[in-house]
Design a protein around this motif. Sequence first.
Motif, PDB file in Angstrom:
ATOM      1  N   PRO A  49       0.827  -1.214   0.000  1.00  0.00           N
ATOM      2  CA  PRO A  49       0.000   0.000   0.000  1.00  0.00           C
ATOM      3  C   PRO A  49       0.861   1.265   0.000  1.00  0.00           C
ATOM      4  O   PRO A  49       1.961   1.289   0.560  1.00  0.00           O
ATOM      5  N   LEU A  50       0.335   2.306  -0.628  1.00  0.00           N
ATOM      6  CA  LEU A  50       1.064   3.567  -0.741  1.00  0.00           C
ATOM      7  C   LEU A  50       1.433   4.127   0.631  1.00  0.00           C
ATOM      8  O   LEU A  50       2.533   4.644   0.819  1.00  0.00           O
ATOM      9  N   TRP A  51       0.527   4.005   1.617  1.00  0.00           N
ATOM     10  CA  TRP A  51       0.811   4.537   2.943  1.00  0.00           C
ATOM     11  C   TRP A  51       2.044   3.858   3.537  1.00  0.00           C
ATOM     12  O   TRP A  51       2.832   4.493   4.229  1.00  0.00           O
ATOM     13  N   TRP A  52       2.227   2.574   3.270  1.00  0.00           N
ATOM     14  CA  TRP A  52       3.389   1.861   3.821  1.00  0.00           C
ATOM     15  C   TRP A  52       4.671   2.336   3.152  1.00  0.00           C
ATOM     16  O   TRP A  52       5.681   2.565   3.824  1.00  0.00           O
ATOM     17  N   ILE A  53       4.643   2.492   1.837  1.00  0.00           N
ATOM     18  CA  ILE A  53       5.823   2.939   1.088  1.00  0.00           C
ATOM     19  C   ILE A  53       6.285   4.315   1.579  1.00  0.00           C
ATOM     20  O   ILE A  53       7.474   4.543   1.785  1.00  0.00           O
ATOM     21  N   LEU A  54       5.343   5.224   1.773  1.00  0.00           N
ATOM     22  CA  LEU A  54       5.708   6.576   2.199  1.00  0.00           C
ATOM     23  C   LEU A  54       6.016   6.651   3.690  1.00  0.00           C
ATOM     24  O   LEU A  54       6.823   7.466   4.123  1.00  0.00           O
ATOM     25  N   SER A  55       5.397   5.802   4.480  1.00  0.00           N
ATOM     26  CA  SER A  55       5.557   5.872   5.926  1.00  0.00           C
ATOM     27  C   SER A  55       6.835   5.199   6.412  1.00  0.00           C
ATOM     28  O   SER A  55       7.659   5.826   7.065  1.00  0.00           O
ATOM     29  N   VAL A  56       7.004   3.936   6.087  1.00  0.00           N
ATOM     30  CA  VAL A  56       8.118   3.172   6.675  1.00  0.00           C
ATOM     31  C   VAL A  56       9.463   3.477   6.012  1.00  0.00           C
ATOM     32  O   VAL A  56      10.380   3.971   6.677  1.00  0.00           O
ATOM     33  N   PRO A  57       9.636   3.193   4.708  1.00  0.00           N
ATOM     34  CA  PRO A  57      10.931   3.556   4.112  1.00  0.00           C
ATOM     35  C   PRO A  57      11.112   5.077   4.048  1.00  0.00           C
ATOM     36  O   PRO A  57      12.236   5.573   4.138  1.00  0.00           O
ATOM     37  N   GLY A  58      10.010   5.804   3.911  1.00  0.00           N
ATOM     38  CA  GLY A  58      10.099   7.262   3.838  1.00  0.00           C
ATOM     39  C   GLY A  58      10.654   7.887   5.099  1.00  0.00           C
ATOM     40  O   GLY A  58      11.482   8.793   5.044  1.00  0.00           O
ATOM     41  N   VAL A  59      10.215   7.408   6.256  1.00  0.00           N
ATOM     42  CA  VAL A  59      10.722   7.959   7.510  1.00  0.00           C
ATOM     43  C   VAL A  59      12.198   7.609   7.697  1.00  0.00           C
ATOM     44  O   VAL A  59      12.956   8.384   8.279  1.00  0.00           O
ATOM     45  N   PHE A  60      12.631   6.478   7.165  1.00  0.00           N
ATOM     46  CA  PHE A  60      14.057   6.122   7.232  1.00  0.00           C
ATOM     47  C   PHE A  60      14.884   7.136   6.444  1.00  0.00           C
ATOM     48  O   PHE A  60      15.916   7.613   6.922  1.00  0.00           O
ATOM     49  N   VAL A  61      14.427   7.488   5.258  1.00  0.00           N
ATOM     50  CA  VAL A  61      15.133   8.467   4.431  1.00  0.00           C
ATOM     51  C   VAL A  61      15.148   9.832   5.116  1.00  0.00           C
ATOM     52  O   VAL A  61      16.190  10.505   5.167  1.00  0.00           O
ATOM     53  N   VAL A  62      14.012  10.232   5.669  1.00  0.00           N
ATOM     54  CA  VAL A  62      13.937  11.516   6.383  1.00  0.00           C
ATOM     55  C   VAL A  62      14.909  11.522   7.563  1.00  0.00           C
ATOM     56  O   VAL A  62      15.616  12.507   7.798  1.00  0.00           O
ATOM     57  N   ALA A  63      14.974  10.423   8.307  1.00  0.00           N
ATOM     58  CA  ALA A  63      15.866  10.342   9.464  1.00  0.00           C
ATOM     59  C   ALA A  63      17.333  10.408   9.051  1.00  0.00           C
ATOM     60  O   ALA A  63      18.126  11.127   9.672  1.00  0.00           O
ATOM     61  N   VAL A  64      17.708   9.685   8.013  1.00  0.00           N
ATOM     62  CA  VAL A  64      19.108   9.681   7.567  1.00  0.00           C
ATOM     63  C   VAL A  64      19.517  11.060   7.057  1.00  0.00           C
ATOM     64  O   VAL A  64      20.591  11.571   7.403  1.00  0.00           O
ATOM     65  N   VAL A  65      18.671  11.675   6.263  1.00  0.00           N
ATOM     66  CA  VAL A  65      18.970  13.026   5.762  1.00  0.00           C
ATOM     67  C   VAL A  65      19.013  14.016   6.927  1.00  0.00           C
ATOM     68  O   VAL A  65      19.903  14.880   6.993  1.00  0.00           O
ATOM     69  N   GLY A  66      18.084  13.881   7.869  1.00  0.00           N
ATOM     70  CA  GLY A  66      18.066  14.772   9.035  1.00  0.00           C
ATOM     71  C   GLY A  66      19.311  14.641   9.885  1.00  0.00           C
ATOM     72  O   GLY A  66      19.883  15.648  10.325  1.00  0.00           O
ATOM     73  N   VAL A  67      19.765  13.420  10.103  1.00  0.00           N
ATOM     74  CA  VAL A  67      20.986  13.213  10.891  1.00  0.00           C
ATOM     75  C   VAL A  67      22.199  13.789  10.159  1.00  0.00           C
ATOM     76  O   VAL A  67      23.076  14.408  10.778  1.00  0.00           O
ATOM     77  N   ALA A  68      22.262  13.615   8.848  1.00  0.00           N
ATOM     78  CA  ALA A  68      23.369  14.193   8.076  1.00  0.00           C
ATOM     79  C   ALA A  68      23.381  15.713   8.205  1.00  0.00           C
ATOM     80  O   ALA A  68      24.447  16.318   8.381  1.00  0.00           O
ATOM     81  N   ILE A  69      22.217  16.334   8.153  1.00  0.00           N
ATOM     82  CA  ILE A  69      22.134  17.792   8.310  1.00  0.00           C
ATOM     83  C   ILE A  69      22.547  18.201   9.718  1.00  0.00           C
ATOM     84  O   ILE A  69      23.290  19.168   9.905  1.00  0.00           O
ATOM     85  N   LEU A  70      22.071  17.460  10.736  1.00  0.00           N
ATOM     86  CA  LEU A  70      22.465  17.779  12.111  1.00  0.00           C
ATOM     87  C   LEU A  70      23.975  17.675  12.289  1.00  0.00           C
ATOM     88  O   LEU A  70      24.589  18.514  12.956  1.00  0.00           O
ATOM     89  N   LEU A  71      24.584  16.646  11.714  1.00  0.00           N
ATOM     90  CA  LEU A  71      26.037  16.479  11.862  1.00  0.00           C
ATOM     91  C   LEU A  71      26.806  17.608  11.205  1.00  0.00           C
ATOM     92  O   LEU A  71      27.845  18.039  11.719  1.00  0.00           O
ATOM     93  N   LYS A  72      26.312  18.112  10.075  1.00  0.00           N
ATOM     94  CA  LYS A  72      27.026  19.188   9.381  1.00  0.00           C
ATOM     95  C   LYS A  72      26.745  20.569   9.966  1.00  0.00           C
ATOM     96  O   LYS A  72      27.629  21.411  10.001  1.00  0.00           O
ATOM     97  N   LYS A  73      25.511  20.803  10.431  1.00  0.00           N
ATOM     98  CA  LYS A  73      25.112  22.157  10.803  1.00  0.00           C
ATOM     99  C   LYS A  73      25.018  22.415  12.310  1.00  0.00           C
ATOM    100  O   LYS A  73      25.187  23.546  12.738  1.00  0.00           O
TER     101      LYS A  73
END
Length: 90
Positions: A49-73
Amino acid sequence: MKEMTQQEKNQQIRREAKATVILFILCFVWHVGFAFGLSGVDVEIWNLPLWWILSVPGVFVVAVVGVAILLKKVFVNFSLNDEEVDEHDK
């Protein structure tokens, strides 16, 4: 490694903690928002389901990008030792 006074260290620790909590809240809202917000949509991708694709793997991508930004900034490498740097030694 950056030399800081005890007060500067405490301010930096608070800043890093606040930024981490903000990222956690963003990830939580992303995950729950897409999970519940799209739960009635009958769209599927690879039989998931679309909700699963955007929710589960999507939050992983958001978290990884967010941590990278936190580490740099936001995060700063400094010693947690109690030795204080004099203001005029900087």
